[in-house]
Design a protein around this motif. Structure first.
Motif, PDB file in Angstrom:
ATOM      1  N   GLU A  32      39.779  45.803  49.923  1.00 19.08           N
ATOM      2  CA  GLU A  32      39.740  47.070  50.659  1.00 19.08           C
ATOM      3  C   GLU A  32      38.918  48.127  49.926  1.00 19.08           C
ATOM      4  OE1 GLU A  32      43.521  48.372  52.142  1.00 19.08           O
ATOM      5  OE2 GLU A  32      44.088  46.319  52.685  1.00 19.08           O
ATOM      6  N   LEU A  33      38.971  48.122  48.604  1.00 16.71           N
ATOM      7  CA  LEU A  33      38.090  49.029  47.859  1.00 16.71           C
ATOM      8  C   LEU A  33      36.628  48.743  48.194  1.00 16.71           C
ATOM      9  CD1 LEU A  33      39.788  49.021  44.335  1.00 16.71           C
ATOM     10  CD2 LEU A  33      39.656  50.957  45.904  1.00 16.71           C
ATOM     11  N   ARG A  34      36.274  47.474  48.237  1.00 18.73           N
ATOM     12  CA  ARG A  34      34.896  47.096  48.577  1.00 18.73           C
ATOM     13  C   ARG A  34      34.562  47.541  50.003  1.00 18.73           C
ATOM     14  NH1 ARG A  34      35.396  42.239  47.322  1.00 18.73           N
ATOM     15  NH2 ARG A  34      35.621  41.223  49.335  1.00 18.73           N
ATOM     16  N   ASP A  35      35.475  47.324  50.934  1.00 20.98           N
ATOM     17  CA  ASP A  35      35.244  47.761  52.311  1.00 20.98           C
ATOM     18  C   ASP A  35      35.061  49.273  52.398  1.00 20.98           C
ATOM     19  OD1 ASP A  35      35.468  45.135  53.135  1.00 20.98           O
ATOM     20  OD2 ASP A  35      37.561  45.333  53.800  1.00 20.98           O
ATOM     21  N   ASN A  36      35.662  49.994  51.448  1.00 16.60           N
ATOM     22  CA  ASN A  36      35.576  51.456  51.434  1.00 16.60           C
ATOM     23  C   ASN A  36      34.439  51.978  50.557  1.00 16.60           C
ATOM     24  OD1 ASN A  36      37.778  51.700  53.166  1.00 16.60           O
ATOM     25  ND2 ASN A  36      39.260  51.742  51.480  1.00 16.60           N
TER      26      ASN A  36
END
Length: 386
Positions: free
Chosen positions: A337-341
């Motif tokens: 999710e960090l990567r998606d953000n």
């Protein structure tokens, strides 16, 4: 079908360009890169000072054998010696190779066979450095390891005090365990390790492959603890992405590594040394390191302030820009999710998010990263509560 061995769990994105802390993938999506090639791109992506040095060397000579004198090798060695207080340098191509050299040097110099390392350590994936690594998952499937390594619990002074043995050549450790979970050693433990080495007439080897080259806010992380190592290994950040490793040692060890005892075809070649010299001239500058200290203290304090009451967060740990956020749950989904953000981070074990931004990261980029981290972690907290 790929013709590359599947030795890595690769993401589906490919990073195709980058400058400083920001990188772009094949679809044009931008990210803040807090992986830095796993603590390699300490000056960020495509640093102009390194690019210019390499281009200048490329116009002259790319590679020669170590049968010849290489001026830039001497200049890079002088920078390492000055920053570390050690006396001699052997150049190679990676951290594993640097640790191999350290193991060979320690055994040959002392005439002893056993080397003590620590559980949750990581020293490389060659057969000797894999054997030195205190993690079962690294050993699995390879049959009997080299028998001359023994693993002690990290930060355990009681276990260390019970060590005896005239056959111990060295104790080898990371002052901040990286792959094992971003685990800093305590001052009393690390100083007890050094005292135990002196008691046993053994060498102290410090693996600075991930922690060196300014990542901790000093040239080497052991300098935070006032340690006096006999051998130090470094790689990753000293070359800004060029394959460069180095083993540093005290003057008394120099005669042990005489001609013919060790070598490397590519180690210390002119292109690699041009990159290393330009990188270290920048990183080892006192003003540069003071700025790393300022920014990292700010970032860690902000993380602590905003995560201290989050029930899924166990602790924030680390020194400088080698930071771990430890959770009471596995972090695989959080990293996704960090990567998606828009923020690239990586794990250290199953329960720790590891953050390794370039040392050149700006204040504004740190604040952007903080916003992504806090909002993403808070979303996971809400999901856990629900």
């Amino acid at each position: 079908m790929s013709h590359v061995f599947p030795t890595y769990n690769r993401l589906e994105i490919e990073l195709v360009s980058g400058k400083g802390t920001e990188v772009q993938d094949q679809n044009g999506t931008s990210y803040l890169d807090f992986i830095s090639g796993i603590a390699v791109c300490n000056l960020g992506h495509s640093p102009s000072v390194v690019k210019e040095a390499v281009e200048e060397q490329m116009s002259k000579l790319w590679h020669v054998s170590n049968l010849f004198s290489i001026t830039k090798q001497e200049e890079a060695a002088t920078l390492l010696a000055s920053a570390s207080g050690l006396d001699a340098v052997f150049f190679c191509n990676s951290g594993a190779e640097a640790n191999e050299a350290a193991i060979k040097l320690a055994k040959k110099h002392t005439g002893k066979t056993k080397i003590l390392t620590f559980k949750q350590s990581f020293h490389g994936r060659t057969f000797a450095t894999m054997s030195a690594t205190g993690q079962e998952k690294i050993h699995s499937g390879f049959g009997p390891l080299l028998p001359t390594f023994e693993y002690l619990p990290y930060n355990d002074e009681s276990a260390l005090s019970k060590v005896k043995g005239e056959d111990v050549a060295a104790i080898m450790l990371e002052v901040i365990q990286g792959e094992g979970g971003v685990n800093p050693g305590t001052l009393s433990f690390l100083q007890a390790v050094e005292a135990k080495c002196r008691e046993m007439n053994a060498l102290l080897i410090i693996d600075e492959v991930q922690t060196g080259a300014g990542r901790s806010g000093l040239p080497f992380a052991y300098q935070h603890y006032s340690l006096d190592p006999d051998i130090v290994t470094v790689a990753k950040g000293i070359g800004s992405g060029f394959p460069v490793g180095a083993m540093l040692g005290k003057e008394a060890l120099i005669p042990t590594f005489s001609p013919g005892t060790h070598g490397s075809t590519f180690g210390g070649n002119p292109l690699a040394m041009a990159a290393a010299k330009a990188t270290m001239e920048t990183i080892f500058d006192e003003g540069f390191l003071q700025d790393v200290q300022r920014k990292s203290v700010y970032f860690i304090n902000k993380l602590n302030d905003q995560l201290i009451e989050n029930p899924i967060v166990k602790e924030v740990k680390g020194i400088g820009f080698m930071i771990g956020i430890s959770f009471h749950k596995e972090v695989k989904d959080i990293i996704t999710e960090l990567r998606d953000n828009g923020l690239l981070a990586l794990p250290a074990g199953t329960h720790v998010v590891r953050l390794l931004p370039p040392l050149t990261v700006t204040d504004e980029e740190l604040d952007r990263a903080l916003h992504i981290l806090i909002s993403t972690i808070n979303q996971h907290q809400s999901a856990e509560v629900y």
